[in-house]
Motif scaffolding. Structure first.
Motif, PDB file in Angstrom:
ATOM      1  N   ALA A  46       0.811  -1.212   0.000  1.00 15.39           N
ATOM      2  CA  ALA A  46       0.000   0.000   0.000  1.00 15.39           C
ATOM      3  C   ALA A  46       0.847   1.266   0.000  1.00 15.39           C
ATOM      4  O   ALA A  46       0.467   2.284  -0.584  1.00 15.39           O
ATOM      5  CB  ALA A  46      -0.944  -0.006   1.209  1.00 15.39           C
ATOM      6  N   ASP A  47       2.017   1.213   0.652  1.00 13.11           N
ATOM      7  CA  ASP A  47       2.848   2.402   0.779  1.00 13.11           C
ATOM      8  C   ASP A  47       4.162   2.298   0.007  1.00 13.11           C
ATOM      9  O   ASP A  47       5.148   2.945   0.352  1.00 13.11           O
ATOM     10  CB  ASP A  47       3.144   2.693   2.256  1.00 13.11           C
ATOM     11  CG  ASP A  47       3.728   1.484   2.974  1.00 13.11           C
ATOM     12  OD1 ASP A  47       3.769   0.392   2.377  1.00 13.11           O
ATOM     13  OD2 ASP A  47       4.147   1.638   4.138  1.00 13.11           O
ATOM     14  N   GLY A  48       4.191   1.479  -1.029  1.00 16.10           N
ATOM     15  CA  GLY A  48       5.390   1.392  -1.842  1.00 16.10           C
ATOM     16  C   GLY A  48       5.685  -0.012  -2.315  1.00 16.10           C
ATOM     17  O   GLY A  48       4.761  -0.822  -2.518  1.00 16.10           O
ATOM     18  N   PHE A  49       6.966  -0.328  -2.474  1.00 18.68           N
ATOM     19  CA  PHE A  49       7.398  -1.625  -2.992  1.00 18.68           C
ATOM     20  C   PHE A  49       8.493  -2.161  -2.077  1.00 18.68           C
ATOM     21  O   PHE A  49       9.515  -1.516  -1.870  1.00 18.68           O
ATOM     22  CB  PHE A  49       7.938  -1.476  -4.419  1.00 18.68           C
ATOM     23  CG  PHE A  49       6.953  -0.865  -5.373  1.00 18.68           C
ATOM     24  CD1 PHE A  49       6.084  -1.655  -6.095  1.00 18.68           C
ATOM     25  CD2 PHE A  49       6.885   0.517  -5.522  1.00 18.68           C
ATOM     26  CE1 PHE A  49       5.159  -1.092  -6.974  1.00 18.68           C
ATOM     27  CE2 PHE A  49       5.981   1.096  -6.389  1.00 18.68           C
ATOM     28  CZ  PHE A  49       5.107   0.289  -7.119  1.00 18.68           C
ATOM     29  N   SER A  50       8.258  -3.332  -1.529  1.00 21.08           N
ATOM     30  CA  SER A  50       9.252  -3.926  -0.631  1.00 21.08           C
ATOM     31  C   SER A  50      10.056  -4.983  -1.374  1.00 21.08           C
ATOM     32  O   SER A  50       9.617  -5.535  -2.388  1.00 21.08           O
ATOM     33  CB  SER A  50       8.577  -4.554   0.591  1.00 21.08           C
ATOM     34  OG  SER A  50       7.785  -5.661   0.213  1.00 21.08           O
ATOM     35  N   ALA A  82      19.768   3.367  -0.125  1.00 29.90           N
ATOM     36  CA  ALA A  82      18.369   3.266   0.302  1.00 29.90           C
ATOM     37  C   ALA A  82      18.283   3.170   1.822  1.00 29.90           C
ATOM     38  O   ALA A  82      17.379   3.754   2.446  1.00 29.90           O
ATOM     39  CB  ALA A  82      17.711   2.051  -0.345  1.00 29.90           C
ATOM     40  N   GLY A  83      19.221   2.444   2.428  1.00 29.37           N
ATOM     41  CA  GLY A  83      19.236   2.335   3.881  1.00 29.37           C
ATOM     42  C   GLY A  83      19.481   3.674   4.540  1.00 29.37           C
ATOM     43  O   GLY A  83      18.860   4.006   5.565  1.00 29.37           O
ATOM     44  N   THR A  84      20.368   4.477   3.965  1.00 28.00           N
ATOM     45  CA  THR A  84      20.602   5.826   4.483  1.00 28.00           C
ATOM     46  C   THR A  84      19.332   6.656   4.393  1.00 28.00           C
ATOM     47  O   THR A  84      18.970   7.383   5.327  1.00 28.00           O
ATOM     48  CB  THR A  84      21.730   6.508   3.685  1.00 28.00           C
ATOM     49  OG1 THR A  84      22.939   5.779   3.867  1.00 28.00           O
ATOM     50  CG2 THR A  84      21.932   7.944   4.140  1.00 28.00           C
ATOM     51  N   MET A  85      18.643   6.549   3.278  1.00 24.27           N
ATOM     52  CA  MET A  85      17.388   7.282   3.086  1.00 24.27           C
ATOM     53  C   MET A  85      16.362   6.918   4.155  1.00 24.27           C
ATOM     54  O   MET A  85      15.708   7.792   4.735  1.00 24.27           O
ATOM     55  CB  MET A  85      16.830   6.978   1.690  1.00 24.27           C
ATOM     56  CG  MET A  85      15.460   7.565   1.407  1.00 24.27           C
ATOM     57  SD  MET A  85      14.866   7.143  -0.257  1.00 24.27           S
ATOM     58  CE  MET A  85      14.550   5.367  -0.079  1.00 24.27           C
ATOM     59  N   PRO A 129      19.915  -2.637   8.971  1.00 25.01           N
ATOM     60  CA  PRO A 129      20.559  -2.810  10.280  1.00 25.01           C
ATOM     61  C   PRO A 129      19.767  -2.256  11.448  1.00 25.01           C
ATOM     62  O   PRO A 129      19.802  -2.801  12.560  1.00 25.01           O
ATOM     63  CB  PRO A 129      21.888  -2.064  10.111  1.00 25.01           C
ATOM     64  CG  PRO A 129      22.193  -2.220   8.652  1.00 25.01           C
ATOM     65  CD  PRO A 129      20.862  -2.144   7.970  1.00 25.01           C
ATOM     66  N   GLY A 130      19.008  -1.182  11.235  1.00 24.95           N
ATOM     67  CA  GLY A 130      18.194  -0.609  12.314  1.00 24.95           C
ATOM     68  C   GLY A 130      16.841  -1.252  12.469  1.00 24.95           C
ATOM     69  O   GLY A 130      16.040  -0.816  13.308  1.00 24.95           O
ATOM     70  N   GLY A 131      16.551  -2.267  11.677  1.00 20.47           N
ATOM     71  CA  GLY A 131      15.279  -2.974  11.777  1.00 20.47           C
ATOM     72  C   GLY A 131      14.217  -2.514  10.805  1.00 20.47           C
ATOM     73  O   GLY A 131      13.142  -3.121  10.714  1.00 20.47           O
ATOM     74  N   THR A 132      14.490  -1.451  10.051  1.00 23.82           N
ATOM     75  CA  THR A 132      13.512  -0.936   9.097  1.00 23.82           C
ATOM     76  C   THR A 132      13.381  -1.873   7.903  1.00 23.82           C
ATOM     77  O   THR A 132      14.370  -2.394   7.394  1.00 23.82           O
ATOM     78  CB  THR A 132      13.953   0.455   8.597  1.00 23.82           C
ATOM     79  OG1 THR A 132      14.166   1.309   9.719  1.00 23.82           O
ATOM     80  CG2 THR A 132      12.908   1.066   7.683  1.00 23.82           C
ATOM     81  N   ILE A 152      18.014   9.599   7.038  1.00 25.24           N
ATOM     82  CA  ILE A 152      17.466  10.867   6.570  1.00 25.24           C
ATOM     83  C   ILE A 152      16.007  11.036   6.990  1.00 25.24           C
ATOM     84  O   ILE A 152      15.620  12.096   7.505  1.00 25.24           O
ATOM     85  CB  ILE A 152      17.611  10.980   5.042  1.00 25.24           C
ATOM     86  CG1 ILE A 152      19.102  11.072   4.708  1.00 25.24           C
ATOM     87  CG2 ILE A 152      16.861  12.202   4.513  1.00 25.24           C
ATOM     88  CD1 ILE A 152      19.419  11.099   3.260  1.00 25.24           C
ATOM     89  N   ALA A 153      15.195  10.016   6.791  1.00 25.36           N
ATOM     90  CA  ALA A 153      13.788  10.147   7.156  1.00 25.36           C
ATOM     91  C   ALA A 153      13.592  10.558   8.613  1.00 25.36           C
ATOM     92  O   ALA A 153      12.766  11.429   8.908  1.00 25.36           O
ATOM     93  CB  ALA A 153      13.048   8.842   6.848  1.00 25.36           C
ATOM     94  N   PRO A 154      14.349   9.996   9.577  1.00 26.08           N
ATOM     95  CA  PRO A 154      14.156  10.414  10.971  1.00 26.08           C
ATOM     96  C   PRO A 154      14.800  11.753  11.320  1.00 26.08           C
ATOM     97  O   PRO A 154      14.401  12.384  12.296  1.00 26.08           O
ATOM     98  CB  PRO A 154      14.825   9.287  11.781  1.00 26.08           C
ATOM     99  CG  PRO A 154      15.165   8.210  10.825  1.00 26.08           C
ATOM    100  CD  PRO A 154      15.264   8.859   9.479  1.00 26.08           C
TER     101      PRO A 154
END
Length: 247
Positions: free
Chosen positions: A23-27, A81-84, A38-41, A88-90
């Motif tokens: 629903a909110d993108g592509f995994s 992508a992981g950096t993003m 690494p952070g669990g995201t 960055i998002a937080p």
């Protein structure tokens, strides 16, 4: 005797990497399980083109062989992508502050007094991009020569902050890789704006080193260092291109 693993190597445990629309993108999923950073995201992005490229990285890891070893160097787009997603998002402000640090010591603003060949080349290759910055964003940076530092106008730095604050997280993530490699926020912005290719940006950023080697002889160690930095710029440009593909 088994071959020793490379530093940081991990064992591939999956057969298939694939993109799953949500629903909110592509995994990106490995044998149906979501990739977690690494952070669990969960590795989930808004661009299908980017998600497919990320999945292709995971599918190609360890030469595509389940049970083989792979290293983070095989997942270069995933790193951005992981950096993003996790940096960055937080906390966009911290990343923007870091990028502005490069504007305060902008590569294109520091000129030599000699040799004459390099003085001429800096003018020919760097002045147009400072001019582009002024025309595109209304920001004028000061230049200097010799070893004395130059303080950039507060208004110019404020203008660049506004430019960075308006950029999406993905573009900031790509700049976070490209700008340190180039040593130039101006060239990074031109790359993000589609005005420079990775190869053109690298050539402009390494003008000093290339001219010095032309004048004084090839330096293998320096050439190797420049090549490694160039890979980061190529990765960032590829990431930016994938973001643009769905726009």
């Amino acid at each position: 005797m088994p071959r020793p693993s490379a530093p940081g190597a991990r064992r591939r445990f999956w057969d298939r990497a694939e993109v799953v629309p949500e629903a909110d993108g592509f995994s990106v999923r490995l044998d149906g399980r979501p990739v977690r950073l690494p952070g669990g995201t969960v590795l989930r992005v808004g661009s299908r083109a980017l998600a497919e490229a990320l999945a292709a990285e995971w599918q190609g890891a360890a030469d595509g062989q389940k049970g083989g070893d792979f290293t983070p160097s095989e997942l270069r787009l995933t790193r951005i992508a992981g950096t993003m997603l996790e940096r960055i998002a937080p906390d966009r402000a911290a990343v923007i502050d870091g990028l502005l640090g490069y504007a305060r010591h902008e590569l294109l603003c520091y000129r030599v007094r000699y040799p004459a060949l390099l003085v001429e080349r800096q003018q020919q290759e760097w002045d147009p991009w400072l001019g582009w910055l002024g025309a595109r964003y209304g920001v004028a940076l000061r230049t200097t020569d010799g070893v004395m530092p130059v303080d950039q106008p507060a208004g110019a730095l404020a203008g660049l902050r506004a430019v960075l604050e308006a950029l999406p997280d993905g573009v900031l993530a790509a700049l976070g890789v490209a700008v340190p490699a180039l040593g130039s926020l101006v060239l990074g912005l031109a790359l993000a704006d589609g005005r420079l290719t990775a190869e053109q940006a690298i050539a402009c950023a390494t003008l000093d080193e290339r001219t010095q080697m032309e004048l004084w002889g090839h330096d293998a160690e320096q050439a190797g260092r420049l090549e490694m930095l160039g890979l980061d710029v190529v990765d960032a440009a590829a990431f930016l291109g994938l973001l643009r593909a769905d726009s």
